[in-house]
Design an enzyme around this catalytic site. Structure first.
Site, PDB file in Angstrom:
ATOM      1  N   TYR A   1       0.819  -1.230   0.000  1.00 42.95           N
ATOM      2  CA  TYR A   1       0.000   0.000   0.000  1.00 42.95           C
ATOM      3  C   TYR A   1       0.847   1.272   0.000  1.00 42.95           C
ATOM      4  O   TYR A   1       0.480   2.278  -0.579  1.00 42.95           O
ATOM      5  CB  TYR A   1      -0.983  -0.017   1.168  1.00 42.95           C
ATOM      6  CG  TYR A   1      -2.127  -0.973   0.920  1.00 42.95           C
ATOM      7  CD1 TYR A   1      -2.977  -0.782  -0.168  1.00 42.95           C
ATOM      8  CD2 TYR A   1      -2.342  -2.081   1.734  1.00 42.95           C
ATOM      9  CE1 TYR A   1      -4.008  -1.663  -0.430  1.00 42.95           C
ATOM     10  CE2 TYR A   1      -3.377  -2.962   1.474  1.00 42.95           C
ATOM     11  CZ  TYR A   1      -4.206  -2.751   0.393  1.00 42.95           C
ATOM     12  OH  TYR A   1      -5.225  -3.613   0.121  1.00 42.95           O
TER      13      TYR A   1
ATOM     14  N   GLU B   1      -1.326 -30.712   5.360  1.00 39.59           N
ATOM     15  CA  GLU B   1      -1.726 -29.651   4.429  1.00 39.59           C
ATOM     16  C   GLU B   1      -3.020 -28.956   4.870  1.00 39.59           C
ATOM     17  O   GLU B   1      -3.093 -27.730   4.894  1.00 39.59           O
ATOM     18  CB  GLU B   1      -1.905 -30.241   3.013  1.00 39.59           C
ATOM     19  CG  GLU B   1      -2.349 -29.201   1.985  1.00 39.59           C
ATOM     20  CD  GLU B   1      -2.446 -29.766   0.569  1.00 39.59           C
ATOM     21  OE1 GLU B   1      -2.065 -30.927   0.340  1.00 39.59           O
ATOM     22  OE2 GLU B   1      -2.920 -29.024  -0.315  1.00 39.59           O
TER      23      GLU B   1
END
Lengths: 380, 673
Positions: free
Chosen positions: A114, A213
């Site tokens: 940003y 996972e």
């Protein structure tokens, strides 16, 4: 960067500064500026040379047992628009890093993205773009992004199991935490900084680490008391694992001498998750000796598991097939075992999720699948 | 002369035995009335062609109103009003309600209508399908009131029948309105009255056309030119195109008392010497009355006419649109789509096939808002009339499909077939006799001469397209470089000098190294006083340059152009001018200007810029001088050109370095983790 240096430095502690920042981190960034300035002054087209971070440029380090960047170099030149923009971005970034250092501030990667809104032509178009440039700077300056006072947001990969650590919190107070008894159902959340100045390992009764996972499978194992019954530490990888998760796994094997097994879905993308844990990721190959855990072993779900356990499966998509074919030319998957595993998956054309094991009931994974696989691997 | 006996004529000859209704029924398809959608278009087409032709003949700018309204489920009312000279009362019934009657039937001049079937066929179709008479209003200037007639065709006798008649005080000085109710269907799209009027507007920019559709939508194609095209001259038939039957017809019909007079006065191109030779060869005496030549003698006469050398047919019986008006017409109709490029239109010189003069014109428009989807749009015209049907069977389409457009920058599968891309190609074939594939005059028949001319014209237009496309891609490439040197490099210098605490370096050497081009930049500025075209030549290369700059302008525009400074030399007939530019140091710049009168239609794309003294890869905005320019160059320029050649031969490829960012992005596609 030479990861040995990064690790050596990371052990020194500086209580005033979080994350740990090397004081000389600014010097190499200024040297880069000097180099470009001189080229401009001499009427040369500005350019930088940096190692290619591509799979073709991975080379195996026998000493570390990991894949690191090779010697192939690429050029970033102001002759082309893309190159000129990246050069300009580099120095907006260097300027910003120097500014933060003066002001004793740090920034998240997302904040940097940003911040670049004000850089006009040089602004980043995506967070990927800014992350890649920071990695470029790491490579060129042989420093870590934390040295540049840039860090990821807390990603909160969770750890469940009998592991006791000491963590220094934001107030500088050191807390002793057991990742089974002192935490809620969500487990212990990893901070982005998992270096010794932040986290110290106190002790464990666990026999191995299982890196998983998907969150759903972590919950299944926790609900079934797999960690207690089998003396395991569960680590949630959350898909492609963050640097801190990989660094944590590396430290836990190195310092506590625990074996790590990786339990993922059975598809080409999960193979890459394992590869980045065990061998090092392509984009962070300059940090492999610091982040990779060469002793980590792949548990499953393998292509043969899909057949042997007759798991519910999906057809491989076009992208899946492309990904598998790309893996066949990836040096990290160059072993005979991986080749046959990838070729088997291509031949069968099937993939399966780890949770497809629920076909045989909720306890099947902890009572049958994992014990069988772990025994086979010699972990149990 | 009379055209060879056409199918329609042969059929018409039988009309004594069969009624015209039967004749019509049997030939609906070739007449263009085989389905309701096509019947409407044919009706509009015949009425509009007549309207434009008659206004032109009377030398007034055509103003045509086409109103189409619903009249029950499957019926439409079509009313076409023009500002032509009007029709005398006694001619009205024959023109509108008698097949094969018309003033142009026997004339040898380029015209839209030819056969005299068109409008009366529409009236007959209306009579047959709705039993409604045609309603005609027509006023000639000399009379106070307009005649109003309701007409039907007596299908047994092919004779007009007036079923009602009146006089009307009309609000226009002269003109004609024809109104029919017919079984028809209104559809928008490719083969619609809208498309027909749009096409007509493109090639007749002097006409104002208004269409009122059944739902009340009003579409106006405004006039883009106030000039009437010169009226095509009527010429005598030329023996080269003559066939036996026609010769017999002419011999029988002539008023000349002797064959000698007939040959020299009723035929074109037969000189007195040729006449003598014809008589010698044929052995026929020149004093015989023409009507006495019969059978085998006619054959000998024709053979002799075909053997002796004759003066080629004159082309002033043709009415080409002309390059200026093609462009104006295209811009008038396509302007809303903001095409990025109008190729200078090509008008080929007249040629002759089979005794009939013909010529081909081509316009090409590219890019901008034109639809990019394949295939390109083909606008076919024969004698200024749009051809909307049978595109695939037309010689124009064949010529387009046989050209390898890939060489000119358009996509084309396998280098054959109609190419794709955001382009419109206009082809106009003008002739006193166009070989149509059928009586419906929807497509031009294959013909080696026409194919050759269309191909040459297309190639000429396509070369301009190729030049434009390569100019655009080089401009894109250069625009990246301009962005680097104008926006990025100064900031990079500012950032790095700030970081190292030193003064900002002089960027000129780097800029010339990155650009390494000479930029010829011209922009067109239209002001009330003039059309100005300032040209800036900037040397963005690291060494001094001595250059000769050339411009080529369409010769008629060139005649009106002025130059500042005055050119080194000019060749007005070819529209060429050239300058020796002052020596340009790195970053040096010089300017010149070309000016045209305020009303000029000239586009920046009409001017082609060429340069000598530098390698082609180091120039933007100008091309290397073509080899066919016979210009004596100053010694300094010749030396500069030689040095430039040596320079480009010496420059090796780009060090063979790997572009870091290109390698990264190509790798990440399938290796994403």
């Amino acid at each position: 960067m030479p990861p040995s240096r990064a690790r050596a430095r990371a052990t020194k502690s500086d209580p005033d500064d979080l994350p740990k920042v090397r004081a000389d981190a600014l010097q190499p960034t200024l040297a880069l500026a000097e180099q470009i300035y001189e080229q401009l002054d001499e009427g040369e087209i500005p350019r930088m040379r940096l190692p290619l971070r591509t799979k073709q440029n991975l080379s195996f380090q026998v000493r570390d047992g990991v894949w690191r960047l090779g010697k192939a170099m690429g050029t970033r030149s102001a002759r082309k628009l893309d190159g000129a923009l990246m050069l300009l971005r580099t120095f907006y970034l260097v300027d910003f890093i120097n500014e933060m250092s003066r002001d004793r501030k740090t920034s998240t990667l997302r904040e940097l993205y940003y911040i670049s809104e004000a850089w006009e032509d040089a602004k980043f178009h995506s967070e990927d773009e800014s992350n890649l440039l920071i990695e470029d700077l790491e490579v060129m300056c042989e420093r870590l992004r934390e040295d540049f006072r840039l860090h990821p947001e807390e990603n909160g990969a969770s750890v469940i199991g009998d592991l006791t650590i000491k963590e220094k919190n934001r107030q500088g107070v050191v807390k002793k935490i057991n990742c089974k008894d002192d935490v809620g159902d969500g487990g212990y959340s990893l901070p982005f900084n998992v270096e010794k100045e932040k986290i110290e390992f106190v002790g464990t009764n666990a026999k191995f680490v299982i890196a998983i996972e998907c969150g759903g499978m972590v919950d299944r194992l926790a609900e079934n008391n797999f960690d207690e019954e089998r003396d395991a530490i569960l680590v949630h990888l959350k898909g492609q694992p963050a640097r801190s998760t990989r660094r944590f796994l590396r430290r836990i094997t190195e310092e506590l001498k625990l074996p790590v097994v990786v339990f993922t879905d059975g598809d080409p993308w999960s193979f890459r998750i394992y590869a980045s844990v065990a061998y090092g990721a392509i984009k962070t190959a300059h940090l492999s000796s610091y982040l990779a855990t060469p002793s980590a072993e792949f548990l499953g779900v393998t292509a043969s598991d899909i057949e042997n356990y007759d798991l519910p499966s999906d057809r491989l998509s076009e992208q899946d097939v492309k990904a598998l074919q790309a893996e066949l030319t990836d040096p990290r998957f160059g072993t005979a075992e991986w080749r046959s595993e990838i070729e088997l998956m291509l031949k069968n054309g099937k993939k399966a999720e780890q949770q497809s094991l629920a076909k045989y009931g909720l306890n099947y994974v902890t009572e049958h699948y994992l014990p069988e696989k772990l025994t086979e691997m010699g972990v149990l | 002369m009379t055209p060879p006996p056409t199918l329609a004529q042969q059929l018409a000859a039988k009309q004594r035995e069969i009624s015209v209704a039967e004749f019509f029924e049997r030939n609906r398809q070739i007449l263009g009335f085989d389905n309701p959608q096509r019947s409407l278009l044919t009706t509009v087409k015949e009425a509009v062609d007549n309207a434009v032709d008659s206004a032109e003949e009377a030398r007034v700018l055509p103003d045509v109103l086409v109103e189409i309204s619903k009249e029950g489920d499957d019926r439409l009312r079509v009313a076409v009003t023009d500002n032509g000279p009007g029709i005398l009362r006694k001619e009205i019934p024959n023109i509108f309600a008698r097949l094969l009657y018309g003033s142009r039937f026997h004339s040898n001049r380029q015209a839209r209508g030819q056969q005299g079937i068109g409008i009366s066929a529409a009236v007959l179709y209306a009579n047959l399908t709705t039993a409604r008479p045609a309603h005609i209003v027509s006023k000639v200037e000399e009379e106070e009131a307009a005649h109003v007639l309701d007409l039907v065709i007596d299908t047994q006798k092919n004779q007009p029948r007036v079923v009602a008649e009146d006089l009307l005080l009309w609000d226009r000085p002269h003109g004609t309105r024809v109104e029919v109710v017919l079984k028809a269907r209104y559809v928008r799209g490719r083969q619609s009255p809208y498309e027909y009027l749009r096409g007509t507007a493109i090639v007749n920019p002097h006409a104002r056309l208004v269409l009122v559709e059944p739902d009340g939508t009003r579409v106006t194609f405004e006039r883009a030119s106030q000039e009437l095209p010169p009226l095509a001259k009527e010429t005598l038939p030329h023996p080269y195109g003559l066939e036996l039957g026609e010769l017999g017809y002419l011999l029988k019909g002539t008023r000349r008392p002797t064959l000698g007079e007939f040959l020299s006065k009723d035929l074109a191109g037969v000189s007195s010497r040729a006449t003598r030779e014809v008589f010698e060869r044929s052995g026929i005496r020149p004093t015989r009355p023409p009507s006495s030549i019969q059978g085998e003698e006619q054959e000998r006469l024709l053979a002799a006419l075909h053997e002796v050398p004759l003066v080629a047919p004159a082309a002033d019986c043709l009415s080409p649109i002309g390059a200026t008006l093609i462009k104006r017409g295209l811009r008038n109709v396509l302007g809303d789509l903001r095409p990025e490029f109008y190729a200078p239109p090509v008008s080929r010189p007249p040629k002759v096939r089979g005794g009939f003069p013909f010529m081909v014109e081509v316009g090409l428009v590219y890019g901008g808002g034109l639809p990019p989807d394949p295939p390109i749009q083909i606008l076919r015209f024969a004698n200024r009339v749009p051809l909307l049907f049978q595109q695939g069977a037309c010689a124009i389409t064949t010529a387009i499909a046989h050209l390898d457009w890939r060489r000119y920058g358009l996509e084309q599968k396998g280098g054959a077939g109609v190419p794709s891309g955001p382009a419109v190609v206009l082809v106009h074939v003008a002739s006193t006799k166009i070989p149509f594939t059928s009586e419906a005059k929807e497509a031009i028949a294959e013909d080696a001469e026409i194919d050759k001319e269309v191909t040459l014209a297309l190639q000429a237009a396509a070369r301009h397209l190729r030049a434009h496309i390569s100019r655009m891609s080089r401009r894109e490439f250069a625009s990246d470089k301009f962005e680097i040197i104008q926006r990025i490099l100064p900031k990079l210098a500012e950032k790095t000098s700030h970081l190292v605490g030193k003064p900002a370096p002089d960027l000129t050497p780097v800029i010339t190294r990155i650009m390494d081009i000479v930029h010829v930049d011209s922009k067109l500025v239209r002001t009330d006083a003039a059309v100005r075209l300032p040209v800036e030549v900037t040397n963005y290369t690291p060494r001094a340059r001595v250059l000769e700059l050339f411009v080529e302008i369409p010769p008629d525009e060139f005649a009106a152009a002025t130059f500042d400074p005055a050119p080194e030399g000019t060749e007005p007939a070819l529209g060429r001018a050239w300058w020796t530019l002052p020596k340009l140091a790195p970053s040096g710049r010089t300017q010149l200007e070309v000016r045209f009168p305020a009303k000029s239609d000239v586009d920046a794309g009409d001017l082609d810029w060429y340069v000598v003294g530098i390698d082609e890869s180091h120039v933007l905005g100008a091309d290397p001088l073509p080899g066919d320019w016979d210009v004596r160059l100053p010694r300094t320029i010749v030396e500069a050109a030689e040095a430039a050649e040596a320079e480009s031969a010496a420059a090796g490829p780009d060090e063979g370095e790997v572009d870091y960012d290109a390698a990264e992005s190509s790798a990440s596609a399938s290796d994403e983790e």
